[in-house]
Motif scaffolding. Structure first.
Motif, PDB file in Angstrom:
ATOM      1  N   LEU A   1       0.826  -1.211   0.000  1.00 37.97           N
ATOM      2  CA  LEU A   1       0.000   0.000   0.000  1.00 37.97           C
ATOM      3  C   LEU A   1       0.859   1.260   0.000  1.00 37.97           C
ATOM      4  CD1 LEU A   1      -2.945  -0.852   2.440  1.00 37.97           C
ATOM      5  CD2 LEU A   1      -3.084  -0.381  -0.006  1.00 37.97           C
ATOM      6  N   VAL A   2       1.922   1.238   0.783  1.00 33.73           N
ATOM      7  CA  VAL A   2       2.800   2.408   0.819  1.00 33.73           C
ATOM      8  C   VAL A   2       3.471   2.629  -0.532  1.00 33.73           C
ATOM      9  CG1 VAL A   2       4.883   3.355   1.876  1.00 33.73           C
ATOM     10  CG2 VAL A   2       3.166   2.257   3.307  1.00 33.73           C
ATOM     11  N   LEU A   3       3.909   1.539  -1.174  1.00 33.82           N
ATOM     12  CA  LEU A   3       4.535   1.674  -2.492  1.00 33.82           C
ATOM     13  C   LEU A   3       3.549   2.227  -3.523  1.00 33.82           C
ATOM     14  CD1 LEU A   3       6.654  -1.621  -2.645  1.00 33.82           C
ATOM     15  CD2 LEU A   3       7.460   0.713  -2.219  1.00 33.82           C
ATOM     16  N   ILE A   4       2.304   1.722  -3.454  1.00 35.28           N
ATOM     17  CA  ILE A   4       1.291   2.240  -4.381  1.00 35.28           C
ATOM     18  C   ILE A   4       1.040   3.717  -4.118  1.00 35.28           C
ATOM     19  CG2 ILE A   4      -1.141   2.080  -5.034  1.00 35.28           C
ATOM     20  CD1 ILE A   4      -0.985  -0.916  -4.533  1.00 35.28           C
ATOM     21  N   LEU A   5       0.980   4.077  -2.825  1.00 33.17           N
ATOM     22  CA  LEU A   5       0.750   5.476  -2.483  1.00 33.17           C
ATOM     23  C   LEU A   5       1.881   6.359  -2.996  1.00 33.17           C
ATOM     24  CD1 LEU A   5      -0.830   7.662  -0.964  1.00 33.17           C
ATOM     25  CD2 LEU A   5       0.457   7.059   1.089  1.00 33.17           C
ATOM     26  N   LEU A   6       3.114   5.887  -2.856  1.00 37.16           N
ATOM     27  CA  LEU A   6       4.247   6.681  -3.333  1.00 37.16           C
ATOM     28  C   LEU A   6       4.218   6.824  -4.853  1.00 37.16           C
ATOM     29  CD1 LEU A   6       7.115   5.302  -1.061  1.00 37.16           C
ATOM     30  CD2 LEU A   6       5.904   7.480  -0.854  1.00 37.16           C
ATOM     31  N   THR A   7       3.859   5.729  -5.529  1.00 35.55           N
ATOM     32  CA  THR A   7       3.809   5.789  -6.998  1.00 35.55           C
ATOM     33  C   THR A   7       2.723   6.736  -7.478  1.00 35.55           C
ATOM     34  OG1 THR A   7       4.602   3.505  -7.093  1.00 35.55           O
ATOM     35  CG2 THR A   7       3.590   4.406  -9.082  1.00 35.55           C
ATOM     36  N   VAL A   8       1.512   6.536  -6.911  1.00 38.59           N
ATOM     37  CA  VAL A   8       0.407   7.409  -7.306  1.00 38.59           C
ATOM     38  C   VAL A   8       0.680   8.846  -6.878  1.00 38.59           C
ATOM     39  CG1 VAL A   8      -2.051   7.862  -6.982  1.00 38.59           C
ATOM     40  CG2 VAL A   8      -1.251   5.527  -7.267  1.00 38.59           C
ATOM     41  N   GLY A   9       1.286   8.994  -5.696  1.00 46.33           N
ATOM     42  CA  GLY A   9       1.595  10.340  -5.234  1.00 46.33           C
ATOM     43  C   GLY A   9       2.589  11.036  -6.138  1.00 46.33           C
ATOM     44  N   GLY A  10       3.594  10.281  -6.596  1.00 49.26           N
ATOM     45  CA  GLY A  10       4.557  10.897  -7.506  1.00 49.26           C
ATOM     46  C   GLY A  10       3.918  11.315  -8.817  1.00 49.26           C
ATOM     47  N   ALA A  11       3.085  10.412  -9.374  1.00 44.93           N
ATOM     48  CA  ALA A  11       2.429  10.745 -10.644  1.00 44.93           C
ATOM     49  C   ALA A  11       1.429  11.881 -10.463  1.00 44.93           C
ATOM     50  CB  ALA A  11       1.730   9.501 -11.200  1.00 44.93           C
ATOM     51  N   ALA A  12       0.616  11.783  -9.373  1.00 41.37           N
ATOM     52  CA  ALA A  12      -0.369  12.838  -9.133  1.00 41.37           C
ATOM     53  C   ALA A  12       0.313  14.152  -8.808  1.00 41.37           C
ATOM     54  CB  ALA A  12      -1.296  12.428  -7.990  1.00 41.37           C
ATOM     55  N   GLY A  13       1.436  14.073  -8.088  1.00 43.45           N
ATOM     56  CA  GLY A  13       2.152  15.295  -7.765  1.00 43.45           C
ATOM     57  C   GLY A  13       2.694  15.978  -9.003  1.00 43.45           C
ATOM     58  N   ALA A  14       3.227  15.166  -9.914  1.00 37.03           N
ATOM     59  CA  ALA A  14       3.751  15.762 -11.145  1.00 37.03           C
ATOM     60  C   ALA A  14       2.648  16.455 -11.930  1.00 37.03           C
ATOM     61  CB  ALA A  14       4.413  14.680 -11.988  1.00 37.03           C
ATOM     62  N   ALA A  15       1.464  15.805 -11.988  1.00 39.42           N
ATOM     63  CA  ALA A  15       0.358  16.405 -12.741  1.00 39.42           C
ATOM     64  C   ALA A  15      -0.251  17.587 -11.992  1.00 39.42           C
ATOM     65  CB  ALA A  15      -0.706  15.345 -13.022  1.00 39.42           C
ATOM     66  N   SER A  16      -0.556  17.370 -10.695  1.00 34.36           N
ATOM     67  CA  SER A  16      -1.217  18.428  -9.927  1.00 34.36           C
ATOM     68  C   SER A  16      -0.305  19.626  -9.738  1.00 34.36           C
ATOM     69  CB  SER A  16      -1.658  17.880  -8.569  1.00 34.36           C
ATOM     70  OG  SER A  16      -2.599  16.843  -8.726  1.00 34.36           O
ATOM     71  N   PHE A  17       0.954  19.366  -9.418  1.00 34.28           N
ATOM     72  CA  PHE A  17       1.875  20.479  -9.224  1.00 34.28           C
ATOM     73  C   PHE A  17       1.972  21.319 -10.496  1.00 34.28           C
ATOM     74  CE2 PHE A  17       4.756  19.411  -5.406  1.00 34.28           C
ATOM     75  CZ  PHE A  17       3.661  18.982  -4.675  1.00 34.28           C
ATOM     76  N   THR A  18       2.036  20.617 -11.633  1.00 32.03           N
ATOM     77  CA  THR A  18       2.140  21.346 -12.903  1.00 32.03           C
ATOM     78  C   THR A  18       0.892  22.173 -13.168  1.00 32.03           C
ATOM     79  OG1 THR A  18       3.551  19.590 -13.784  1.00 32.03           O
ATOM     80  CG2 THR A  18       2.542  21.084 -15.373  1.00 32.03           C
ATOM     81  N   HIS A  19      -0.282  21.568 -12.894  1.00 30.37           N
ATOM     82  CA  HIS A  19      -1.530  22.301 -13.127  1.00 30.37           C
ATOM     83  C   HIS A  19      -1.639  23.516 -12.217  1.00 30.37           C
ATOM     84  CE1 HIS A  19      -3.595  18.475 -14.916  1.00 30.37           C
ATOM     85  NE2 HIS A  19      -2.731  19.038 -15.758  1.00 30.37           N
ATOM     86  N   VAL A  20      -1.302  23.335 -10.929  1.00 29.54           N
ATOM     87  CA  VAL A  20      -1.390  24.463  -9.996  1.00 29.54           C
ATOM     88  C   VAL A  20      -0.373  25.533 -10.369  1.00 29.54           C
ATOM     89  CG1 VAL A  20      -1.129  25.156  -7.584  1.00 29.54           C
ATOM     90  CG2 VAL A  20      -2.286  23.019  -8.139  1.00 29.54           C
ATOM     91  N   HIS A  21       0.823  25.101 -10.770  1.00 30.96           N
ATOM     92  CA  HIS A  21       1.852  26.072 -11.171  1.00 30.96           C
ATOM     93  C   HIS A  21       1.396  26.871 -12.389  1.00 30.96           C
ATOM     94  CE1 HIS A  21       5.385  27.227 -13.601  1.00 30.96           C
ATOM     95  NE2 HIS A  21       5.899  27.584 -12.415  1.00 30.96           N
ATOM     96  N   ASP A  22       0.893  26.158 -13.401  1.00 30.73           N
ATOM     97  CA  ASP A  22       0.457  26.853 -14.615  1.00 30.73           C
ATOM     98  C   ASP A  22      -0.717  27.786 -14.325  1.00 30.73           C
ATOM     99  OD1 ASP A  22       2.416  25.433 -15.870  1.00 30.73           O
ATOM    100  OD2 ASP A  22       1.054  23.924 -16.732  1.00 30.73           O
TER     101      ASP A  22
END
Length: 225
Positions: free
Chosen positions: A19-40
């Motif tokens: 579960l932690v590995l899945i959370l880290l993977t999804v968090g990394g992918a979601a962070g890349a997308a969300s961070f980019t959207h919020v930044h833009d």
């Protein structure tokens, strides 16, 4: 006593790691997308010549504040503290992140949904990991309650004691005055010889008188001293 099955504990530990590995993977992918959207979104709505780090600062705030709020909510629930303020922070930060995702998406239901998937998936997994299902604790054998000890309490019985008998006062005895000097001499001689005061019986024996008369003589002599 309940026993814990070692394979079950190992399986639970393995599931937690997955579960932690899945959370880290999804968090990394979601962070890349969300961070980019919020930044833009931040840079598009900021004045000209705004530095780029300002957009990344908003992205970090909007994505990490919900995680901190969830951790605080879990800790406060554990100790029984109020959770109103962390819930408000969670809703506000999640709303900011979703607003950024929807703002940069194509103006259509499918575009809004696809843009919001990273943030929604990350928040759902964080909620799942931080709030595990409570397992039913094993029952323990409780010792049988001992029979209560019953003690019979009796009320104290008060026995009325009879009043002591009052002996009648001795009748006054007339003593001859001529015997007082003789009795005084006998008293002084006895005290000088024995060092002890003479008793009524001894004075009665020496003077050959009744004990009642000897008692009155002693009373008169001692009162006169």
């Amino acid at each position: 006593m309940p026993t814990t099955n070692p394979p079950t504990r190992a399986a639970d530990r393995l599931e937690g790691v997955v579960l932690v590995l899945i959370l880290l993977t999804v968090g990394g992918a979601a962070g890349a997308a969300s961070f980019t959207h919020v930044h833009d979104w931040t840079m598009d709505n900021s004045p000209a010549h705004t530095p780029g780090w300002f957009g990344w600062a908003n992205a970090v705030i909007s994505e990490l504040v919900p995680i901190a709020a969830l951790l605080t909510i879990r800790r406060r629930r554990r100790i029984g503290a109020p959770i109103g303020y962390p819930v408000v922070l969670l809703i506000a930060a999640a709303s900011l992140s979703l607003a950024a995702q929807l703002a940069v998406a194509k103006p259509s239901p499918s575009g809004w949904l696809l843009a919001a998937v990273p943030a929604l998936a990350f928040m759902a997994l964080v909620k799942l990991v931080l709030n595990p299902v409570k397992t039913q604790a094993g029952t323990t054998d409780t010792p049988a309650a001992a029979d209560p000890i019953r003690v019979q309490v009796t009320e104290p019985v008060t026995v009325e004691s009879e009043p002591p008998a009052i002996s009648p006062a001795p009748e006054p005895v007339d003593i001859p005055t001529h015997m007082i000097p003789t009795a005084r001499f006998a008293v002084v001689q006895h005290e000088q010889t024995t060092g002890q005061p003479i008793t009524v019986n001894e004075l009665s024996h020496r003077l050959d008188v009744d004990p009642a008369v000897a008692r009155e003589l002693l009373t008169v002599i001692r009162d006169g001293q």
